[in-house]
Design a protein around this motif. Structure first.
Motif, short mmCIF file in Angstrom:
data_model
loop_
_atom_site.label_atom_id
_atom_site.label_comp_id
_atom_site.label_asym_id
_atom_site.label_seq_id
_atom_site.Cartn_x
_atom_site.Cartn_y
_atom_site.Cartn_z
N SER A 118 33.04 38.36 54.13
CA SER A 118 31.63 37.62 54.24
C SER A 118 32.08 36.87 55.92
O SER A 118 32.94 36.69 56.67
CB SER A 118 32.09 35.95 53.10
OG SER A 118 30.74 35.40 53.78
N SER A 119 30.41 36.66 56.57
CA SER A 119 30.32 36.23 57.57
C SER A 119 30.30 34.56 58.12
O SER A 119 29.82 34.54 59.18
CB SER A 119 29.05 37.33 58.70
OG SER A 119 28.12 37.16 58.22
N GLN A 126 29.44 36.71 48.58
CA GLN A 126 28.66 36.70 49.56
C GLN A 126 27.34 37.32 48.96
O GLN A 126 26.48 37.32 49.10
CB GLN A 126 29.31 37.07 50.96
CG GLN A 126 28.27 37.52 52.16
CD GLN A 126 27.86 35.90 52.05
OE1 GLN A 126 28.20 35.22 53.10
NE2 GLN A 126 26.26 35.56 51.89
N PHE A 127 28.13 38.68 48.05
CA PHE A 127 26.98 39.69 47.52
C PHE A 127 26.34 39.25 46.60
O PHE A 127 25.21 39.81 46.79
CB PHE A 127 27.90 41.04 46.96
CG PHE A 127 27.11 42.32 47.15
CD1 PHE A 127 26.08 42.70 47.63
CD2 PHE A 127 27.47 42.59 46.27
CE1 PHE A 127 25.86 43.79 47.16
CE2 PHE A 127 26.52 43.95 44.72
CZ PHE A 127 25.67 44.67 46.20
N LEU A 128 26.74 38.63 46.11
CA LEU A 128 26.14 37.58 44.97
C LEU A 128 25.06 37.05 45.75
O LEU A 128 23.61 36.37 45.03
CB LEU A 128 26.74 37.12 44.05
CG LEU A 128 27.53 38.08 42.78
CD1 LEU A 128 28.90 37.01 41.93
CD2 LEU A 128 27.32 38.48 42.60
N THR A 175 34.41 34.62 36.69
CA THR A 175 35.13 33.76 35.63
C THR A 175 35.43 32.93 36.85
O THR A 175 35.06 32.84 37.87
CB THR A 175 35.85 34.71 35.58
OG1 THR A 175 36.84 35.75 36.19
CG2 THR A 175 35.39 35.55 33.97
N ALA A 176 36.11 31.95 35.90
CA ALA A 176 36.81 30.74 37.09
C ALA A 176 38.21 30.48 36.68
O ALA A 176 38.32 30.15 35.20
CB ALA A 176 36.30 29.43 37.25
N PHE A 177 38.95 29.89 37.30
CA PHE A 177 40.02 29.41 36.66
C PHE A 177 40.13 28.00 36.43
O PHE A 177 39.06 27.48 37.03
CB PHE A 177 41.38 29.92 37.55
CG PHE A 177 41.43 30.69 37.53
CD1 PHE A 177 42.37 31.39 36.85
CD2 PHE A 177 40.73 31.60 39.21
CE1 PHE A 177 42.81 32.42 37.34
CE2 PHE A 177 41.44 33.02 39.52
CZ PHE A 177 42.35 33.29 38.35
N ALA A 226 38.56 34.40 47.22
CA ALA A 226 39.25 35.27 47.31
C ALA A 226 38.76 36.48 48.10
O ALA A 226 37.31 36.64 48.17
CB ALA A 226 40.14 35.71 46.41
N SER A 227 39.84 37.23 48.45
CA SER A 227 39.18 38.96 49.41
C SER A 227 38.11 38.85 49.82
O SER A 227 36.79 39.83 49.92
CB SER A 227 38.26 39.17 48.45
OG SER A 227 40.32 39.59 46.72
N GLY A 228 38.38 37.87 51.04
CA GLY A 228 36.87 37.47 52.60
C GLY A 228 35.97 37.39 51.50
O GLY A 228 35.00 36.98 52.76
#
Ligand code: SF4
Ligand code: SF4
Length: 133
Positions: free
Chosen positions: A97-98, A114-116, A131-133, A107-109
């Motif tokens: 993500s910018s 960002q896409f969602l 999902t969420a913890f 997580a994972s940048g």
């Protein structure tokens, strides 16, 4: 009664996706998920396993059962690259993500978040189930 094995079956037949659900489902804590060659794989402590007493809870919750991943891969990927760790893929990109906050807190940048957000803002989708913890 039909005999059902434990998830040793899944691992042996290369059906495990490394989701880790079996570890939580095991009533006797006989499953430990370890990392092998970069992949999550469950290990069953057969001393603690109750499969010989009729337990097959891990087998019942396993999403790998009944999915022939190797056949699916052959059907879906007739071209592209086959990598021992990454599996099959057509193309591979690196991104993040910018937006600093999203990148920092996700997580994972923040790629999925960002896409969602993009899809929601452009009204390509009405909502997303995550999902969420
Ligand atoms: S539930 Fe199945 S797919 Fe998930 S980690 Fe366990 S064996 Fe692998
Ligand atoms: S069969 Fe039951 S006791 Fe054995 S590993 Fe699976 S869930 Fe645990």
């Amino acid at each position: 009664m039909i005999y059902k094995p434990n998830i040793g079956y899944t691992v042996k037949h290369d059906l495990c996706t490394g989701c880790g659900v079996c570890e939580d489902a095991c009533p006797s804590h006989a499953i430990h998920v370890d990392v092998k060659k970069g992949c999550f794989r469950p290990i069953v402590d057969n001393e603690m396993c109750l499969n010989n007493k009729g337990c097959h809870r891990c087998y019942d919750v396993c999403p790998g059962i009944g999915v022939n991943l190797q056949q699916l891969t052959r059907e879906c990927f007739t071209e592209g690259v086959a990598d021992e760790l990454m599996g099959h893929y057509l193309k591979c990109f690196v991104g993040h993500s910018s937006d600093f906050d999203i990148r920092y807190h996700c997580a994972s940048g923040g790629m999925v978040s960002q896409f969602l957000i993009f899809l929601l803002e452009k009204e390509y989708i009405d909502g997303a189930v995550v999902t969420a913890f």
